[in-house]
Structures are given as C-alpha cells and as structure tokens.
Design a protein around this motif. Sequence first.
Motif, PDB file in Angstrom:
ATOM      1  N   GLU A 139       0.826  -1.207   0.000  1.00  7.11           N
ATOM      2  CA  GLU A 139       0.000   0.000   0.000  1.00  7.11           C
ATOM      3  C   GLU A 139       0.861   1.258   0.000  1.00  7.11           C
ATOM      4  O   GLU A 139       0.643   2.178  -0.792  1.00  7.11           O
ATOM      5  CB  GLU A 139      -0.919  -0.007   1.213  1.00  7.11           C
ATOM      6  N   LEU A 140       1.853   1.312   0.865  1.00  8.75           N
ATOM      7  CA  LEU A 140       2.736   2.471   0.951  1.00  8.75           C
ATOM      8  C   LEU A 140       3.567   2.629  -0.317  1.00  8.75           C
ATOM      9  O   LEU A 140       3.800   3.751  -0.782  1.00  8.75           O
ATOM     10  CB  LEU A 140       3.648   2.341   2.174  1.00  8.75           C
ATOM     11  N   LEU A 141       3.994   1.519  -0.913  1.00  7.53           N
ATOM     12  CA  LEU A 141       4.773   1.555  -2.141  1.00  7.53           C
ATOM     13  C   LEU A 141       3.955   2.147  -3.289  1.00  7.53           C
ATOM     14  O   LEU A 141       4.438   3.011  -4.027  1.00  7.53           O
ATOM     15  CB  LEU A 141       5.239   0.145  -2.504  1.00  7.53           C
ATOM     16  N   GLY A 142       2.713   1.714  -3.439  1.00  7.62           N
ATOM     17  CA  GLY A 142       1.848   2.247  -4.492  1.00  7.62           C
ATOM     18  C   GLY A 142       1.524   3.710  -4.288  1.00  7.62           C
ATOM     19  O   GLY A 142       1.474   4.485  -5.248  1.00  7.62           O
ATOM     20  N   LEU A 143       1.327   4.114  -3.043  1.00  2.39           N
ATOM     21  CA  LEU A 143       1.042   5.513  -2.740  1.00  2.39           C
ATOM     22  C   LEU A 143       2.244   6.396  -3.052  1.00  2.39           C
ATOM     23  O   LEU A 143       2.102   7.464  -3.649  1.00  2.39           O
ATOM     24  CB  LEU A 143       0.649   5.659  -1.268  1.00  2.39           C
ATOM     25  N   PHE A 144       3.444   5.944  -2.685  1.00  2.00           N
ATOM     26  CA  PHE A 144       4.664   6.708  -2.958  1.00  2.00           C
ATOM     27  C   PHE A 144       4.898   6.819  -4.458  1.00  2.00           C
ATOM     28  O   PHE A 144       5.238   7.898  -4.968  1.00  2.00           O
ATOM     29  CB  PHE A 144       5.860   6.047  -2.263  1.00  2.00           C
ATOM     30  N   ALA A 145       4.697   5.726  -5.199  1.00  2.00           N
ATOM     31  CA  ALA A 145       4.866   5.752  -6.657  1.00  2.00           C
ATOM     32  C   ALA A 145       3.864   6.702  -7.312  1.00  2.00           C
ATOM     33  O   ALA A 145       4.220   7.454  -8.233  1.00  2.00           O
ATOM     34  CB  ALA A 145       4.725   4.355  -7.230  1.00  2.00           C
ATOM     35  N   SER A 146       2.636   6.725  -6.836  1.00  2.00           N
ATOM     36  CA  SER A 146       1.637   7.631  -7.424  1.00  2.00           C
ATOM     37  C   SER A 146       1.925   9.083  -7.072  1.00  2.00           C
ATOM     38  O   SER A 146       1.629   9.981  -7.865  1.00  2.00           O
ATOM     39  CB  SER A 146       0.226   7.236  -6.992  1.00  2.00           C
ATOM     40  N   ASN A 147       2.523   9.337  -5.898  1.00  2.00           N
ATOM     41  CA  ASN A 147       2.916  10.707  -5.550  1.00  2.00           C
ATOM     42  C   ASN A 147       4.044  11.197  -6.444  1.00  2.00           C
ATOM     43  O   ASN A 147       4.066  12.372  -6.835  1.00  2.00           O
ATOM     44  CB  ASN A 147       3.336  10.801  -4.084  1.00  2.00           C
ATOM     45  N   ILE A 148       4.996  10.330  -6.772  1.00  2.00           N
ATOM     46  CA  ILE A 148       6.060  10.704  -7.693  1.00  2.00           C
ATOM     47  C   ILE A 148       5.478  10.954  -9.074  1.00  2.00           C
ATOM     48  O   ILE A 148       5.786  11.944  -9.731  1.00  2.00           O
ATOM     49  CB  ILE A 148       7.136   9.593  -7.762  1.00  2.00           C
ATOM     50  N   ARG A 149       4.621  10.070  -9.506  1.00  2.00           N
ATOM     51  CA  ARG A 149       4.023  10.156 -10.841  1.00  2.00           C
ATOM     52  C   ARG A 149       3.148  11.400 -11.006  1.00  2.00           C
ATOM     53  O   ARG A 149       3.000  11.927 -12.097  1.00  2.00           O
ATOM     54  CB  ARG A 149       3.207   8.891 -11.074  1.00  2.00           C
ATOM     55  N   ALA A 150       2.585  11.890  -9.908  1.00  2.00           N
ATOM     56  CA  ALA A 150       1.701  13.057  -9.969  1.00  2.00           C
ATOM     57  C   ALA A 150       2.446  14.321 -10.399  1.00  2.00           C
ATOM     58  O   ALA A 150       1.818  15.277 -10.857  1.00  2.00           O
ATOM     59  CB  ALA A 150       1.030  13.284  -8.623  1.00  2.00           C
ATOM     60  N   TRP A 151       3.773  14.342 -10.267  1.00  2.00           N
ATOM     61  CA  TRP A 151       4.535  15.521 -10.686  1.00  2.00           C
ATOM     62  C   TRP A 151       4.532  15.692 -12.190  1.00  2.00           C
ATOM     63  O   TRP A 151       4.585  16.818 -12.690  1.00  2.00           O
ATOM     64  CB  TRP A 151       5.967  15.449 -10.152  1.00  2.00           C
ATOM     65  N   ARG A 152       4.499  14.615 -12.960  1.00  2.00           N
ATOM     66  CA  ARG A 152       4.391  14.683 -14.420  1.00  2.00           C
ATOM     67  C   ARG A 152       3.600  13.487 -14.923  1.00  2.00           C
ATOM     68  O   ARG A 152       4.156  12.434 -15.217  1.00  2.00           O
ATOM     69  CB  ARG A 152       5.768  14.665 -15.085  1.00  2.00           C
ATOM     70  N   GLN A 153       2.288  13.649 -15.034  1.00  2.00           N
ATOM     71  CA  GLN A 153       1.446  12.594 -15.590  1.00  2.00           C
ATOM     72  C   GLN A 153       1.811  12.398 -17.063  1.00  2.00           C
ATOM     73  O   GLN A 153       2.131  13.357 -17.745  1.00  2.00           O
ATOM     74  CB  GLN A 153      -0.028  12.990 -15.495  1.00  2.00           C
ATOM     75  N   PRO A 154       1.776  11.171 -17.572  1.00  2.00           N
ATOM     76  CA  PRO A 154       2.045  10.966 -19.001  1.00  2.00           C
ATOM     77  C   PRO A 154       1.003  11.682 -19.843  1.00  2.00           C
ATOM     78  O   PRO A 154      -0.185  11.639 -19.541  1.00  2.00           O
ATOM     79  CB  PRO A 154       1.921   9.455 -19.179  1.00  2.00           C
ATOM     80  N   GLU A 155       1.474  12.360 -20.880  1.00  2.00           N
ATOM     81  CA  GLU A 155       0.530  13.081 -21.727  1.00  2.00           C
ATOM     82  C   GLU A 155       0.417  12.374 -23.082  1.00  2.00           C
ATOM     83  O   GLU A 155       1.370  11.748 -23.531  1.00  2.00           O
ATOM     84  CB  GLU A 155       0.946  14.550 -21.854  1.00  2.00           C
ATOM     85  N   PRO A 156      -0.746  12.442 -23.730  1.00  2.00           N
ATOM     86  CA  PRO A 156      -1.011  11.604 -24.890  1.00  2.00           C
ATOM     87  C   PRO A 156      -0.436  12.108 -26.217  1.00  2.00           C
ATOM     88  O   PRO A 156      -0.460  11.375 -27.189  1.00  2.00           O
ATOM     89  CB  PRO A 156      -2.537  11.583 -24.957  1.00  2.00           C
ATOM     90  N   TYR A 157       0.090  13.325 -26.295  1.00  2.00           N
ATOM     91  CA  TYR A 157       0.546  13.855 -27.570  1.00  2.00           C
ATOM     92  C   TYR A 157       1.997  13.508 -27.868  1.00  2.00           C
ATOM     93  O   TYR A 157       2.329  13.062 -28.960  1.00  2.00           O
ATOM     94  CB  TYR A 157       0.327  15.367 -27.630  1.00  2.00           C
TER      95      TYR A 157
END
Length: 178
Positions: A139-157
């Motif tokens: 749970e903590l691992l997934g939360l930490f990974a999503s917090n890092i990912r929130a800084w630059r979400q993948p964009e579709p273009y």
Amino acid sequence: MSRIGKLPIVIPDNVDVNWNDSEIVIKGKFGTLQTKIPETIGIQQDNSILKVSLKSEARNLRSLHGLYRTLINNMVIGVSEQFQLTLILKGVGYRAVVQGKELILNLGYSHPVKVNIPEPISVEVVQNTTINLKSCDKELLGLFASNIRAWRQPEPYKGKGILYKDEQIIRKAGKAGK
C-alpha cells in the motif's frame, strides 16, 4: 461467501504470524507489518496455512472477508519477498538522483522537485531515468509511486511524463495541418 476470502494463505518458513482479536502482526526477513482487523473476522492457523473466516454472515460484513484475506496475504508476501515497482522518466532532460533520504527529480520545471523517501521504501536510480522502488508494504509503495508520478502525468501527444514499467500510452494525433 467470498470466493477470494475462502482461499488459504500459505505462510513461508521464515515468516512469523501473531494475532489477537483486533490486530495481526507479521514478521519476516524484510520487516514487520501490522494492521487492525475487525472483530467479525476470524483467523485459524494449521501448520503453515492461514485461513480467514467470518464470525457472522451479515451482508455488510461479507464484503470485508475477501478484503482482509487479501490484505493479510499481501503482508505475508511483502515480508518474505518484497514488492517492486519501476518508474521510467520519459522526456528531454528528465532525470532522477537519490541524495540521502530524498529523491531529487528534474522534470522540466524551473526548480528540482524534492520528494522525501518514507522509511520502509528503498529507492534505486538506474541510468538517471529509471527509478526502482522496493518495499514490504504494498500500500505504501503504491502511494509513494503515485505521488512521484503526480509531478508529471504521461501526456497523450508526445508521450512524455513519468510512466510505470510496461505502461502503454495511447497516443493522439495532433492538429491536422492545412
């Protein structure tokens, strides 16, 4: 009755499981995890097999049966094997560095992004663009990974951003020229 909740949990030899009516503690090679369990959830252990059961069959309590069986199973797997996630930085100039207890990310902003690393998580940066995360707590691992990912979400273009390993970004066509 839950189909997932009925499945037995196999406990490896190097894992120690202790519980009382309101809490379960699991100790293993990679750490110790504990969680609270409701009084309606019962646990039985036979040698190296753990079974989760319900003490009453109320409708709102049946939904907890599979949930707590899965949580306990994830705890057992985590303390015996560890969970691992890989993040990939995709973009010009995107890179990561670990300094002490901080992960420093250069993501195209005017400043570097500093993220504090929680205690049970270990972070390894490979070739400046691949971040390997390991922890016994899923749970903590997934939360930490999503917090890092929130800084630059993948964009579709252009497909830039922070991606999970093997994630496919569905690309969109840009403007059609004249």
